[in-house]
Design a protein around this motif. Structure first.
Motif, PDB file in Angstrom:
ATOM      1  N   ALA B  69       0.868  -1.209   0.000  1.00 35.98           N
ATOM      2  CA  ALA B  69       0.000   0.000   0.000  1.00 35.98           C
ATOM      3  C   ALA B  69       0.893   1.243   0.000  1.00 35.98           C
ATOM      4  N   THR B  70       1.894   1.232   0.928  1.00 37.67           N
ATOM      5  CA  THR B  70       2.768   2.417   0.987  1.00 37.67           C
ATOM      6  C   THR B  70       3.487   2.607  -0.340  1.00 37.67           C
ATOM      7  N   ARG B  71       3.945   1.480  -0.917  1.00 36.21           N
ATOM      8  CA  ARG B  71       4.700   1.614  -2.179  1.00 36.21           C
ATOM      9  C   ARG B  71       3.800   2.153  -3.261  1.00 36.21           C
ATOM     10  N   LEU B 240      -6.016   9.677   3.513  1.00 40.27           N
ATOM     11  CA  LEU B 240      -6.501   8.280   3.366  1.00 40.27           C
ATOM     12  C   LEU B 240      -5.451   7.311   3.907  1.00 40.27           C
ATOM     13  N   LEU B 241      -4.194   7.522   3.499  1.00 43.43           N
ATOM     14  CA  LEU B 241      -3.137   6.594   3.963  1.00 43.43           C
ATOM     15  C   LEU B 241      -3.073   6.618   5.497  1.00 43.43           C
ATOM     16  N   TRP B 243      -5.508   7.274   7.584  1.00 41.83           N
ATOM     17  CA  TRP B 243      -6.617   6.501   8.161  1.00 41.83           C
ATOM     18  C   TRP B 243      -6.281   5.014   8.104  1.00 41.83           C
ATOM     19  N   LEU B 244      -5.719   4.587   6.944  1.00 42.98           N
ATOM     20  CA  LEU B 244      -5.420   3.149   6.846  1.00 42.98           C
ATOM     21  C   LEU B 244      -4.458   2.727   7.958  1.00 42.98           C
ATOM     22  N   ARG B 245      -3.496   3.621   8.242  1.00 40.76           N
ATOM     23  CA  ARG B 245      -2.462   3.205   9.215  1.00 40.76           C
ATOM     24  C   ARG B 245      -2.967   3.323  10.656  1.00 40.76           C
ATOM     25  N   PHE B 246      -3.757   4.395  10.929  1.00 38.99           N
ATOM     26  CA  PHE B 246      -4.103   4.635  12.350  1.00 38.99           C
ATOM     27  C   PHE B 246      -5.357   3.842  12.747  1.00 38.99           C
ATOM     28  N   LEU B 247      -6.396   3.937  11.858  1.00 39.60           N
ATOM     29  CA  LEU B 247      -7.657   3.316  12.311  1.00 39.60           C
ATOM     30  C   LEU B 247      -7.475   1.788  12.357  1.00 39.60           C
ATOM     31  N   PRO B 312      -9.116  -6.252   4.432  1.00 37.53           N
ATOM     32  CA  PRO B 312      -8.075  -6.287   3.354  1.00 37.53           C
ATOM     33  C   PRO B 312      -8.619  -5.772   2.033  1.00 37.53           C
ATOM     34  N   ALA B 313      -9.824  -6.197   1.698  1.00 31.86           N
ATOM     35  CA  ALA B 313     -10.400  -5.748   0.402  1.00 31.86           C
ATOM     36  C   ALA B 313     -10.538  -4.222   0.443  1.00 31.86           C
ATOM     37  N   ALA B 314     -11.027  -3.713   1.595  1.00 32.95           N
ATOM     38  CA  ALA B 314     -11.241  -2.250   1.696  1.00 32.95           C
ATOM     39  C   ALA B 314      -9.902  -1.529   1.489  1.00 32.95           C
ATOM     40  N   THR B 315      -8.852  -2.065   2.137  1.00 35.79           N
ATOM     41  CA  THR B 315      -7.549  -1.383   2.007  1.00 35.79           C
ATOM     42  C   THR B 315      -7.131  -1.354   0.543  1.00 35.79           C
ATOM     43  N   ALA B 316      -7.200  -2.532  -0.089  1.00 35.14           N
ATOM     44  CA  ALA B 316      -6.772  -2.601  -1.504  1.00 35.14           C
ATOM     45  C   ALA B 316      -7.622  -1.628  -2.316  1.00 35.14           C
ATOM     46  N   ALA B 317      -8.911  -1.606  -2.056  1.00 35.12           N
ATOM     47  CA  ALA B 317      -9.816  -0.731  -2.843  1.00 35.12           C
ATOM     48  C   ALA B 317      -9.396   0.726  -2.654  1.00 35.12           C
ATOM     49  N   ILE B 318      -9.157   1.097  -1.369  1.00 36.74           N
ATOM     50  CA  ILE B 318      -8.816   2.511  -1.101  1.00 36.74           C
ATOM     51  C   ILE B 318      -7.516   2.865  -1.815  1.00 36.74           C
ATOM     52  N   VAL B 319      -6.534   1.944  -1.748  1.00 32.21           N
ATOM     53  CA  VAL B 319      -5.226   2.263  -2.358  1.00 32.21           C
ATOM     54  C   VAL B 319      -5.420   2.489  -3.857  1.00 32.21           C
TER      55      VAL B 319
END
Lengths: 106, 578, 496, 474
Positions: B69-71, B240-241, B243-247, B312-319
């Motif tokens: 995600a970070t990359r 967004l990034l 939120w992914l890391r903190f929440l 996981p799906a949500a993370t991939a979708a957001i990225v």
């Protein structure tokens, strides 16, 4: 015992008369100096009176020595006071011929 | 690929910015500036980069790109900064030096925030990015720019205070808490509710959630186009990034927070669309489009929070959504600038075509990265049983909204075909074209798509992606026909909508403050009077000593001294005897 | 008389002897005076460096001079003292250079530099003091030696400001003396001990201890400019810029905060202080001063008075950090001692440069000055951002640790105060920065006389302190950085 | 050499001989005075050395024994006072020697040597009557000094001072007489053993204390002090406020410490302490208002007498050390201030409060002296005044009577109130700097050296404290 008491009381009386004289409502310097001398007299009377308290005993010489020294000192002090008073009146004549008063400068 | 690449990604822009300070190095630094994001791009492509740690700096500097995600974030951010940079070299005229300074520092902050490995490092770079972006917004130095920048800064500062509080609650004892176990620490912390609330609002200011978005529509028109491209494309995505890391996505089920987040997301999406359509300036329309798109991303985040399984799906979708939005929105902003420079004839038609491609991507038309992003979002939302139908419907309504926005933008921005023919400068349209190409490449390159299996082709996908588009276009045509018959222009809302009332309130309170300050000055004068009175304390002391002086004078004559002497004697005797 | 016993005394003498020497130097010998000043400052820095390395390696430096039967003057270099010594020594060098340039061609310079060095000597004394009596001796000497600097210009306002300054500081000194004597008569002579010098038996003097604490902190609060005893600080801004920079941003004001920290940690000990229940009112007073100072700064039109009220607010961060129980807030409080010093000195230098070069005193006259004096305004911006707490300049580390300390100690309201203060700081600093960089200049500025935008003696110190405050922020993790040193101090104060 | 020769008696004989010789040989008066001073200083130093090493030293005058003979005893307190007179006195008299001779200088030197002899005798006498004699001699010398310049206002003030002192001494003599009547001895130590608590001895103590309070100028009996100190020439005022003003206090301390130790800390002692506190506030407040420099210093001296009397209600060794320290440091500081005022008065022509404006940079040494001495008056560290304030406050708190400590600290604050306006002149703007008349160069040096003495007292208190230990109360 009573004789000594009599002299003691007399000494206290003379002393307080002197105090009254020194601090009296007078304006003249000489009156105050006289008052001080009378106070001295009172003290010396007490000293001499205390020399022979017990009627029979030999009178004790020490108070007499003290009185002598006291007299010397009060004489010299009085002389100094008179000298200053005279110097003061001389200088006051020169400035303003008012009678010698001893109120200090405000 | 050692960790040098990562460090260079942050250090190179900073050194160039510093070099701008020295008059001699200024032209060289300005020329090199656009290439500053190269190290970041290179290190984002390498798959395995060890983290960089330096305890001596900044409460423990931790930089690294451990997860895909970070990359991915790093990749699209670097691409957009690179292209915006080259675009800016030709675009920026006046105050170039100060522009490049803020451009480079913001870039360093942005890259640093993405690469940050610990909370403290993230906070440092995030703050640097926020404050440096102020320089980009206020670039024009006009009154509008000043108003936009001031609003931006006030809201950013407010957000940052909340974020600081949240970070402190998250970090607790461990000063340099790495990001690895932040979600766990947030999930297990006793103040979980407060932390999540602060995080949502804090980063919401940056992402532009509803009512926190007020600065966005003001900032974009005044900022130079490359700056607004970057602002909309990468700086907002950092939220967004974050939120992914903190929440605690996927760590602990937070149905309450998740659903409310999704709700806020949808409201933002619709609000952005509705107000955006009623704008006059094409860049403001794009700003509202960004607000709306961010709303959609937040919906995905909310879904991830509500159902850990979907995380996981949500993370991939957001990225993927972020990458797609960055590329498409970036090209729209640059395209708007290019359009303004092109006249009629062939150049106009070509530019309009380019804009159309980008607009379709944003609207989520089939065969574009937008469709893929929307599809990814859909299966995140439909995964949990209960709210499946409703959220899918809402998603398509949002798609209609986006389409309306894009139509409005094209009608405003497309260059007039009949104007006399003049083409845009090469320095402008070349980077724009490259950006368009990389945007569409995103759609077709198998590696980058969230799940390569999703077929782009096939009637089902075609129809489910296509109907909101058609409905949107139909609605737009109908609306414009009705308005033309009524003879009235479309109703317009000033950019920053609610901000107007907020500013009125602020102005009122400021007038209150000015009165208060006048009252304070009067109070201070009274205070000085009171101080003077207190000096009278000094005076009271003076009066006391004056009275003493008189008594002292009367003490001088001898009768009084005699009385005092005997009085003292009597008092001593009395005290001694008893 | 080994090195260990004389080094603290030498650090003191390196500014005492030049101070006395300078008085007798005729006015026109500028070269000699500058060399004496600068070499003395460098010598002091060198000695301090030796001590810092020594203490870090665990050696003890202590000079004990018998004073009275059971009380003696003790100069001891413990880590906390060295933090303040290093700060004062470094800033003395910078400010001396600045003063040489600033006072070009003005009268009474021998007198100025004489008192200036004596002032730093008393600050060194305060920092190195090993017991309350030594602290008091140098605390009062600081008052006497700073008065001539406040009234240096000799104008009517300067004399009036001097009177206000005296009324507060002499009053504070008397109250502090009362506290010291009460402590000594209650518990006999006691030196500073890391976790509080008061023996357990002191517990039953509860009332007397509270009274003594109020007296001690009351006396120190005057110099720490806590509300309502802060009024002298803005008045003292009439002094020349180097005086406001070193004294009212570093030496005098820090002496108060440093003193409070010493009293709480090394006399009472944190646990006893909290047990007595005196820490909460102190925290509340400090918090109120933070907000009050910032609000007052907002309304000031004169630049130096605004910076003065900002100092009033910032110093209370240190007191707040001390007043909250816990290692983290202690670190925050102690490290702010250095950060605030560096940042505030930079801001005062810039104010001095603006006043000296372009005659700018009002805040509104800053429009477009960034173009004419970019380096000075760059330093000002770094200082201002630091004050607001924007990373990476030094200020944010204090906020970070104070906030953490507040949460771990269960006092969330402190973070609200920090937040409010950050917003207020932004409200009174950022418009200045905006005007300087982004506003068009109202009138054409006077062209610079020399090559640089302002006399190099003034510019170089400003830039060095700005760079220092940036470096201290960026390289905070370093062992010898103020933060590293503050951690060392806090570890020794709280070691179980 | 020091073991056998009776240095103690030389400290009195040398100045006395010097005084008489310089009167007889008028022409060579100044050199004789210098030699006599040197001899006295040597003998004082030797005596103090003996006392420091061997403890109390005593010698009977004319080999007569205790009950009747006059014994000279130099204990810690005596040695300290000897040292003070021996340091401050000659320094002040240097100023007279420096001035190009002339009858006035000669008269001043003679009177000073005479005063010095009587002061030394007073410090050493251990006999109650002998104390009366020496305190009288000091008074006569002081009056002589006040009127040395025959100025009209000085004459009036001197006369008033003489009268009041004589009354005070006679009160004291009456007390001595009563004591002798009761115990038939005059030696203080024997008296201490033989005195019994009965009305006669209480009356004696009350009389003697009242008399000495009047001579010391304790508030409210201080009316004679300001006129005397302001009208006398500054050098004389320096001696008056620094040394001669302390003589009655020395007698009072001998009386209360050696003869009536029991009544220390009692009701009467608390009255004396209260009057002392009243004196501190009274003097300081009036000093705040005074418009002339000498009047400010006069009222400051009244205030400092108040500090001395705070010893009586406390009575502990700490209070004793504090009071002694006040005496010593005030002597040096006040003398230094008066000498500095003389320089300012001589340069500017008047001694109004704003006389110091515009004088600072042409008389730098004077202002350094004013600063250092001012610090000692205010009790700011590192001066002697601070040590005194510290000892008194600590003694008060150790006895639990915190109000005396409050008085001491408040006194310091008030003294800052009247000292800083003097110093402020150094920084005041001088529109047109007044042309300065030639001021005696050495007067500045004398003032500075006295100020340095006041400062030094603050730096090396330990050795002096050891000396004090030998006093009765240690």
């Amino acid at each position: 015992m009573s004789v000594w008491m009599l002299y003691g009381a007399a000494a206290i009386g003379v002393f307080s008369a002197g105090v009254f004289g020194a601090f009296g409502a007078t304006t003249h310097v000489v009156r105050r100096v006289l008052g001080v001398n009378i106070m001295g007299g009172g003290v010396f009377l007490l000293l001499v009176a205390s020399a022979r308290r017990a009627p029979s005993a030999i009178p004790d010489p020490v108070p007499h020595a003290l009185v002598l020294t006291g007299i010397v000192i009060s004489v010299s002090a009085t002389a100094l006071a008179m000298a200053i008073a005279r110097a003061l009146s001389v200088t006051r004549e020169r400035d303003s011929p008012a009678p010698p008063r001893d109120e200090p400068p405000r | 690929m050692t960790s040098i690449g990562i460090v260079l990604a942050v250090i190179v822009p900073l050194t160039l910015a510093a070099a701008l300070g020295a008059v001699a190095l200024r032209p060289l630094a300005a020329r090199l500036a656009p290439w500053a994001p190269l190290p970041a791009l290179v290190s984002s492509l390498a798959d395995q980069t060890p983290a960089f740690e330096l305890d001596a700096a900044l409460l423990g500097l931790r930089l690294g790109a451990p997860d895909p995600a970070t990359r991915a974030f790093l990749a699209f951010t670097a691409v957009l900064w690179l292209l915006a940079g080259t675009f800016a070299r030709a675009y920026v005229g006046a105050h170039a030096c100060s522009f490049w300074f803020f451009f480079l520092v913001t870039m360093a902050g942005n890259v640093g925030a993405i690469l940050a490995g610990s909370v403290a490092t993230f906070y440092v770079f995030y703050a640097v990015m926020t404050f440096a972006a102020y320089g980009l917004v206020v670039h024009e130095r006009s009154d509008a720019a000043r108003r936009a920048a001031r609003t931006y800064l006030v809201m950013a500062l407010g957000g940052e205070i909340l974020l600081l509080a949240a970070f402190l609650l998250v970090v607790r004892e461990r000063i340099d808490l790495p990001f690895g176990d932040v979600p766990v620490s947030v999930a297990r912390s006793p103040h979980r509710g407060v932390i999540c609330a602060f995080l949502v609002v804090g980063f919401g200011v940056k992402a532009g959630l509803v009512l926190l978005h007020l600065w966005l529509p003001l900032a974009h028109p005044v900022a130079p186009s490359p700056a607004s491209a970057v602002l909309s494309g990468t700086i907002i995505e950092v939220a967004l990034l974050a939120w992914l890391r903190f929440l605690p996505l996927g760590v602990a089920p937070l149905p309450g927070l998740g659903l409310s987040l999704a709700a806020v997301g949808f409201v933002t999406a619709f609000y952005g669309a509705v107000v955006g359509v009623l704008q006059v300036d094409p860049k403001v329309v794009l700003a509202y489009s960004s607000v709306s798109q961010m709303g959609l991303a937040v919906v995905a985040a909310g879904a991830g929070l509500a159902a850990p399984a979907a995380a996981p799906a949500a993370t991939a979708a957001i990225v993927f959504f972020a990458s797609h939005h960055a590329m498409a929105k970036g090209s729209l902003f640059l395209g708007a600038a290019v359009a303004r420079e092109t006249g009629g004839g062939w150049p106009a038609r070509l530019v309009t075509l380019g804009l159309l491609v980008a607009a379709l991507a944003i609207a989520g038309a089939p065969f574009t990265s937008g469709a893929l992003a929307k599809a990814a979002l859909k299966d995140v939302l439909t995964a949990p049983s209960r709210g499946a139908g409703a959220s899918a419907a809402l998603l398509s309504v949002a798609a209609i909204g986006s389409t309306l926005l894009m139509v409005r933008f094209l009608s405003l921005a497309a260059p007039a075909a009949d104007a006399e023919e003049r083409g845009p400068r090469a320095g402008l349209w070349v980077p724009w074209l490259v950006l368009l190409a990389s945007g569409s490449a995103l759609a077709f390159h198998p590696g980058l798509r969230p799940d390569p299996r999703a077929a782009l082709v096939g009637w089902g996908a075609l129809w489910s992606g296509g109907w909101p588009l058609l409905a949107g276009v139909a609605l737009a045509v109908a609306a414009s026909a009705v308005l033309r018959r009524l003879g009235r222009a479309a109703p317009t809302v000033p950019p920053g909508d609610v901000l107007v009332f907020v500013e009125a309130a602020v102005f009122e309170s400021r007038r209150g403050i000015v009165d208060a300050r006048r009252r304070a000055r009067r109070a201070r004068r009274r205070l000085q009077a009171e101080a003077a009175r207190r000096l009278r304390l000094g005076r009271r002391v003076a009066r006391l000593s004056a009275r003493l002086q008189r008594v002292d004078g009367r003490l001088a004559d001898l009768e009084k001294v005699g009385v005092l002497l005997l009085g003292l004697f009597a008092a001593l005797l009395f005290l001694l005897v008893d | 008389m080994t090195l260990e016993t004389t080094l603290p005394l030498w650090v003191l003498l390196t500014s005492l002897i030049p101070g006395v020497l300078l008085f007798f130097l005729p006015e026109r010998r500028h070269g000699v005076r500058t060399t004496i000043n600068i070499s003395a400052a460098c010598a002091k820095l060198a000695l301090t460096a030796v001590m810092v390395r020594g203490v870090y390696a665990g050696r003890r430096y202590e000079t004990r001079i018998p004073f009275l039967a059971d009380v003696d003057i003790l100069l001891r270099a413990d880590p906390f003292a060295l933090l303040f010594v290093t700060l004062s020594a470094a800033l003395w060098l910078a400010t001396t250079a600045y003063a040489v340039g600033y006072l070009e061609g003005s009268p009474h310079r021998s007198r100025f530099f004489g008192f200036f060095s004596l002032c730093v000597a008393s600050t060194m004394g305060i920092a190195l003091a090993g017991n309350l009596l030594t602290f008091f001796v140098f605390y009062e000497m600081l008052t006497i030696t700073t008065y001539p600097l406040v009234v240096h210009r000799g104008t009517i306002e300067a004399l009036r400001a001097g009177d206000v300054y005296l009324r507060y500081t002499i009053g504070g000194g008397a109250v502090f003396l009362a506290g010291v004597v009460l402590i000594y008569s209650l518990l006999g002579p006691l030196d500073f001990v890391e976790r509080g010098a008061l023996p357990l038996a002191a517990r039953e003097h509860r009332v007397a201890l509270v009274v003594a604490f109020v007296l001690l902190v009351g006396g120190l609060a005057v110099k720490a400019a806590l509300f309502p005893l802060h009024r002298w600080l803005p008045e003292a801004m009439v002094a020349p810029a180097p005086v406001s920079a070193l004294l009212h941003a570093v030496a005098v004001v820090k002496a108060g905060a440093f003193g409070i920290t010493r009293v709480v940690y090394d006399v009472y000990g944190v646990r006893l202080a909290h047990e007595l229940g005196v820490m909460r009112p102190l925290a509340i007073l400090a918090a109120f001063t933070i907000v009050y100072g910032s609000v007052q700064a907002l309304t000031q039109r004169d630049l130096k008075r605004r910076l003065a009220y900002s100092t009033v607010s910032q110093i209370s961060y240190i007191v707040l950090g001390v007043a909250i129980f816990g290692t983290l807030s202690t670190i925050g409080g102690i490290v702010h001692l250095v950060h605030q010093g560096l940042m505030k000195v930079t801001l005062f230098f810039c104010a001095g440069n603006l006043a000296e070069e372009l005659g700018i005193h009002e805040v509104s006259a800053l429009r477009g000055v960034g173009r004419r004096m970019p380096l000075t305004m760059g330093a000002f911006t770094v200082g201002a951002l630091g004050m607001i707490g924007v990373p990476p300049v030094a200020g944010w580390i204090t906020k970070w640790y104070l906030g953490l300390g507040a949460f771990t100690a269960g006092e969330p309201w402190v973070v609200a105060v920090l937040g409010a203060s950050a917003l207020l700081n932004a409200a009174y600093f950022l418009p200045l920065v905006y005007d300087a960089w982004f506003a068009a200049p109202a009138s054409v500025w006077r062209a610079p006389s020399g090559r640089a935008e302002v006399n190099l003696w003034l510019l170089v110190p400003t830039l060095t302190t700005a760079a220092l405050s940036l470096a201290v922020g960026v390289f905070a993790g370093f062992d010898f950085s103020p933060l590293g040193w503050a951690k060392l101090i806090a570890r020794r104060e709280f070691a179980e | 050499m020091s073991g056998t020769t009776p240095w103690i008696s030389w400290t009195i004989l040398a100045p006395l001989a010097g005084a008489t010789l310089s009167v007889l040989v008028a022409r060579r008066a100044v050199p004789i005075a210098v030699i006599a001073s040197a001899a006295t200083i040597v003998s004082v130093a030797a005596t103090v050395g003996q006392v420091a090493s061997a403890g109390a030293v005593s010698s009977a005058a004319g080999a007569w024994g205790a009950p009747l003979g006059i014994t000279l005893r130099a204990d810690g307190f005596g040695a300290l006072m000897l040292a003070t007179f021996g340091v401050v006195g000659p320094l002040v008299s240097l100023q007279a020697i420096g001035r190009r001779g002339g009858p006035r200088a000669r008269r001043f030197l003679v009177l000073w040597l005479f005063a010095w002899a009587s002061l030394n005798a007073l410090a050493l006498s251990a006999d109650v009557f002998n104390l009366y004699v020496t305190v009288e001699l000091v008074t006569l010398a002081a009056v002589g000094l006040i009127v040395v310049e025959r100025d009209r206002r000085a004459l009036a003030a001197g006369l008033r001072y003489l009268l009041l002192s004589l009354v005070g001494s006679l009160f004291y003599l009456m007390g001595v007489a009563l004591l002798y009547a009761a115990t038939a001895t005059l030696d203080t130590e024997l008296l201490g053993e033989r005195v019994t608590p009965e009305p006669a001895s209480w009356t004696a103590l009350a009389l003697m204390t009242a008399g000495l309070c009047l001579k010391a100028g304790l508030c409210p009996l201080h009316a004679w002090v300001p006129p005397a100190y302001t009208s006398a020439p500054p050098a004389v005022s320096a001696l008056l406020s620094g040394l001669i003003g302390k003589a009655p206090y020395v007698v009072l301390v001998r009386l209360w410490v050696e003869v009536f130790p029991g009544s220390l800390g009692g009701g009467a002692a608390r009255l004396l302490g209260a009057l002392g506190a009243l004196g501190i506030f009274w003097g300081s407040l009036l000093a705040l208002r005074a418009r002339r420099l000498k009047r400010v210093l006069a009222y400051s001296s009244v205030a400092h007498v108040g500090y001395l009397f705070l010893f009586f209600p406390l009575g502990t060794a700490g209070a004793w050390a504090g009071a002694a320290y006040v005496a010593v440091s005030h002597a040096a500081a006040s003398a230094s201030m008066f000498m500095a005022v003389e320089v300012v008065e001589r340069s500017v022509g008047h001694d109004m409060l704003d006389a110091t404006k515009g004088v600072a940079h042409r008389r730098p040494l004077t202002f350094v002296a004013l600063g250092l001495a001012g610090m000692s008056l205010m009790g700011l560290p590192p001066s002697g005044g601070f040590v005194a304030k510290w000892l008194l406050a600590r003694a008060a708190l150790e006895r639990g009577e915190w109000w005396w400590a409050a008085v001491v600290i408040a006194g310091g604050l008030l003294s800052a109130g009247y000292v800083f306006p003097i110093l402020r002149g150094a920084f005041a703007p001088q529109r047109r700097s007044p042309e300065l008349r030639r001021a005696p160069r050495h007067a500045e040096l004398v003032s500075l050296s006295l100020a340095v003495v006041a400062l030094a007292l603050g730096l090396i208190p330990l050795r002096l404290m050891a000396l004090l230990k030998l006093a009765g109360r240690s």
